[in-house]
Scaffold this motif. Sequence first.
Motif, PDB file in Angstrom:
ATOM      1  N   PHE A  36      -8.781  -0.492  -9.312  1.00 51.71           N
ATOM      2  CA  PHE A  36      -8.547   0.928  -9.536  1.00 51.71           C
ATOM      3  C   PHE A  36      -7.160   1.205  -8.980  1.00 51.71           C
ATOM      4  O   PHE A  36      -6.861   0.829  -7.846  1.00 51.71           O
ATOM      5  CB  PHE A  36      -9.598   1.768  -8.812  1.00 51.71           C
ATOM      6  CG  PHE A  36      -9.237   3.221  -8.755  1.00 51.71           C
ATOM      7  CD1 PHE A  36      -9.259   3.984  -9.907  1.00 51.71           C
ATOM      8  CD2 PHE A  36      -8.876   3.818  -7.570  1.00 51.71           C
ATOM      9  CE1 PHE A  36      -8.918   5.330  -9.881  1.00 51.71           C
ATOM     10  CE2 PHE A  36      -8.542   5.159  -7.518  1.00 51.71           C
ATOM     11  CZ  PHE A  36      -8.565   5.914  -8.683  1.00 51.71           C
ATOM     12  N   CYS A  37      -6.300   1.836  -9.749  1.00 49.97           N
ATOM     13  CA  CYS A  37      -4.937   2.098  -9.300  1.00 49.97           C
ATOM     14  C   CYS A  37      -4.614   3.580  -9.348  1.00 49.97           C
ATOM     15  O   CYS A  37      -4.978   4.273 -10.303  1.00 49.97           O
ATOM     16  CB  CYS A  37      -3.928   1.357 -10.178  1.00 49.97           C
ATOM     17  SG  CYS A  37      -4.014  -0.434 -10.022  1.00 49.97           S
ATOM     18  N   LEU A  38      -3.941   4.034  -8.327  1.00 51.37           N
ATOM     19  CA  LEU A  38      -3.366   5.368  -8.310  1.00 51.37           C
ATOM     20  C   LEU A  38      -1.877   5.225  -8.592  1.00 51.37           C
ATOM     21  O   LEU A  38      -1.234   4.303  -8.078  1.00 51.37           O
ATOM     22  CB  LEU A  38      -3.576   6.038  -6.954  1.00 51.37           C
ATOM     23  CG  LEU A  38      -4.998   6.484  -6.645  1.00 51.37           C
ATOM     24  CD1 LEU A  38      -5.101   7.005  -5.222  1.00 51.37           C
ATOM     25  CD2 LEU A  38      -5.459   7.544  -7.636  1.00 51.37           C
ATOM     26  N   PHE A  39      -1.340   6.129  -9.396  1.00 54.35           N
ATOM     27  CA  PHE A  39       0.070   6.096  -9.770  1.00 54.35           C
ATOM     28  C   PHE A  39       0.779   7.335  -9.246  1.00 54.35           C
ATOM     29  O   PHE A  39       0.212   8.426  -9.213  1.00 54.35           O
ATOM     30  CB  PHE A  39       0.218   6.030 -11.294  1.00 54.35           C
ATOM     31  CG  PHE A  39      -0.118   4.684 -11.861  1.00 54.35           C
ATOM     32  CD1 PHE A  39       0.874   3.771 -12.170  1.00 54.35           C
ATOM     33  CD2 PHE A  39      -1.439   4.319 -12.065  1.00 54.35           C
ATOM     34  CE1 PHE A  39       0.560   2.524 -12.693  1.00 54.35           C
ATOM     35  CE2 PHE A  39      -1.768   3.078 -12.580  1.00 54.35           C
ATOM     36  CZ  PHE A  39      -0.762   2.174 -12.895  1.00 54.35           C
ATOM     37  N   GLN A  72       6.548   5.381  -0.987  1.00 55.42           N
ATOM     38  CA  GLN A  72       6.020   6.678  -0.556  1.00 55.42           C
ATOM     39  C   GLN A  72       4.545   6.548  -0.182  1.00 55.42           C
ATOM     40  O   GLN A  72       3.843   5.675  -0.670  1.00 55.42           O
ATOM     41  CB  GLN A  72       6.152   7.711  -1.678  1.00 55.42           C
ATOM     42  CG  GLN A  72       7.574   8.031  -2.063  1.00 55.42           C
ATOM     43  CD  GLN A  72       8.304   8.772  -0.959  1.00 55.42           C
ATOM     44  OE1 GLN A  72       7.779   9.686  -0.340  1.00 55.42           O
ATOM     45  NE2 GLN A  72       9.522   8.344  -0.694  1.00 55.42           N
ATOM     46  N   ALA A  73       4.067   7.442   0.642  1.00 58.39           N
ATOM     47  CA  ALA A  73       2.657   7.460   1.018  1.00 58.39           C
ATOM     48  C   ALA A  73       1.785   7.747  -0.196  1.00 58.39           C
ATOM     49  O   ALA A  73       2.129   8.580  -1.035  1.00 58.39           O
ATOM     50  CB  ALA A  73       2.414   8.524   2.090  1.00 58.39           C
ATOM     51  N   VAL A  74       0.653   7.064  -0.286  1.00 59.67           N
ATOM     52  CA  VAL A  74      -0.300   7.320  -1.368  1.00 59.67           C
ATOM     53  C   VAL A  74      -1.010   8.653  -1.135  1.00 59.67           C
ATOM     54  O   VAL A  74      -1.209   9.429  -2.068  1.00 59.67           O
ATOM     55  CB  VAL A  74      -1.332   6.168  -1.482  1.00 59.67           C
ATOM     56  CG1 VAL A  74      -2.453   6.525  -2.441  1.00 59.67           C
ATOM     57  CG2 VAL A  74      -0.648   4.870  -1.898  1.00 59.67           C
ATOM     58  N   LYS A  75      -1.361   8.925   0.130  1.00 57.01           N
ATOM     59  CA  LYS A  75      -2.112  10.138   0.452  1.00 57.01           C
ATOM     60  C   LYS A  75      -1.343  11.381   0.012  1.00 57.01           C
ATOM     61  O   LYS A  75      -0.194  11.580   0.381  1.00 57.01           O
ATOM     62  CB  LYS A  75      -2.410  10.200   1.950  1.00 57.01           C
ATOM     63  CG  LYS A  75      -3.372  11.306   2.330  1.00 57.01           C
ATOM     64  CD  LYS A  75      -3.837  11.167   3.765  1.00 57.01           C
ATOM     65  CE  LYS A  75      -4.916  12.184   4.075  1.00 57.01           C
ATOM     66  NZ  LYS A  75      -5.474  11.948   5.417  1.00 57.01           N
ATOM     67  N   ASN A  76      -1.997  12.193  -0.800  1.00 57.45           N
ATOM     68  CA  ASN A  76      -1.467  13.454  -1.314  1.00 57.45           C
ATOM     69  C   ASN A  76      -0.227  13.297  -2.200  1.00 57.45           C
ATOM     70  O   ASN A  76       0.576  14.219  -2.303  1.00 57.45           O
ATOM     71  CB  ASN A  76      -1.182  14.434  -0.167  1.00 57.45           C
ATOM     72  CG  ASN A  76      -2.443  14.809   0.558  1.00 57.45           C
ATOM     73  OD1 ASN A  76      -3.506  14.924  -0.031  1.00 57.45           O
ATOM     74  ND2 ASN A  76      -2.335  14.997   1.857  1.00 57.45           N
ATOM     75  N   ASN A  77      -0.080  12.129  -2.857  1.00 55.87           N
ATOM     76  CA  ASN A  77       1.065  11.909  -3.730  1.00 55.87           C
ATOM     77  C   ASN A  77       0.721  11.337  -5.093  1.00 55.87           C
ATOM     78  O   ASN A  77       1.621  11.100  -5.895  1.00 55.87           O
ATOM     79  CB  ASN A  77       2.079  10.971  -3.064  1.00 55.87           C
ATOM     80  CG  ASN A  77       2.976  11.698  -2.093  1.00 55.87           C
ATOM     81  OD1 ASN A  77       3.399  12.814  -2.345  1.00 55.87           O
ATOM     82  ND2 ASN A  77       3.261  11.061  -0.974  1.00 55.87           N
ATOM     83  N   ASN A 119      -2.989  15.876  -4.250  1.00 53.19           N
ATOM     84  CA  ASN A 119      -3.840  16.272  -3.126  1.00 53.19           C
ATOM     85  C   ASN A 119      -5.044  15.343  -3.122  1.00 53.19           C
ATOM     86  O   ASN A 119      -6.141  15.729  -3.506  1.00 53.19           O
ATOM     87  CB  ASN A 119      -4.297  17.729  -3.254  1.00 53.19           C
ATOM     88  CG  ASN A 119      -3.207  18.694  -2.899  1.00 53.19           C
ATOM     89  OD1 ASN A 119      -2.706  18.689  -1.788  1.00 53.19           O
ATOM     90  ND2 ASN A 119      -2.811  19.506  -3.852  1.00 53.19           N
ATOM     91  N   ASN A 120      -4.822  14.111  -2.710  1.00 49.69           N
ATOM     92  CA  ASN A 120      -5.876  13.106  -2.756  1.00 49.69           C
ATOM     93  C   ASN A 120      -5.875  12.320  -1.457  1.00 49.69           C
ATOM     94  O   ASN A 120      -4.819  12.011  -0.916  1.00 49.69           O
ATOM     95  CB  ASN A 120      -5.682  12.185  -3.962  1.00 49.69           C
ATOM     96  CG  ASN A 120      -4.220  12.024  -4.309  1.00 49.69           C
ATOM     97  OD1 ASN A 120      -3.451  11.477  -3.537  1.00 49.69           O
ATOM     98  ND2 ASN A 120      -3.824  12.533  -5.461  1.00 49.69           N
TER      99      ASN A 120
END
Length: 128
Positions: A36-39, A72-77, A119-120
């Motif tokens: 699972f990937c966040l972009f 960059q930080a993954v959190k909230n981005n 906002n994750n």
Amino acid sequence: MRIRSALVALTVAGAGVVGLAAPANAATNTCNPSHFCLFYNSNIQNAYYPFWDNVADFSGYTFKGAGDGAGQAVKNNAASAQNLQTGLVARVYYNSNYGGVYDNVQPTSWRNLSNTYNNNASFKWLWA
């Protein structure tokens, strides 16, 4: 004179088309199978982070790959997500520890985040 003006217009128009072919900051980062990937950007573009296991807090995770958002930080981005698992839904939560509103990403699909756009804070696998 008309021919010269037409050639100038075609040259300018052609330069505009070439400029649209690929943005300078575009990157071809891809999510690995079964991840699972966040972009960082919408439409699964630019830097990403691949997850295999549930994550209760994105603090300390940074986007990988090339293009906008790398480092960059993954959190909230995160702006979009891709789920390459079969049989599992990926749920992205607004808050750490799997709380608050969420976005589901169905198996073998991708989507732009809406409830958790930029906002994750956590993610969990759920049976489809």
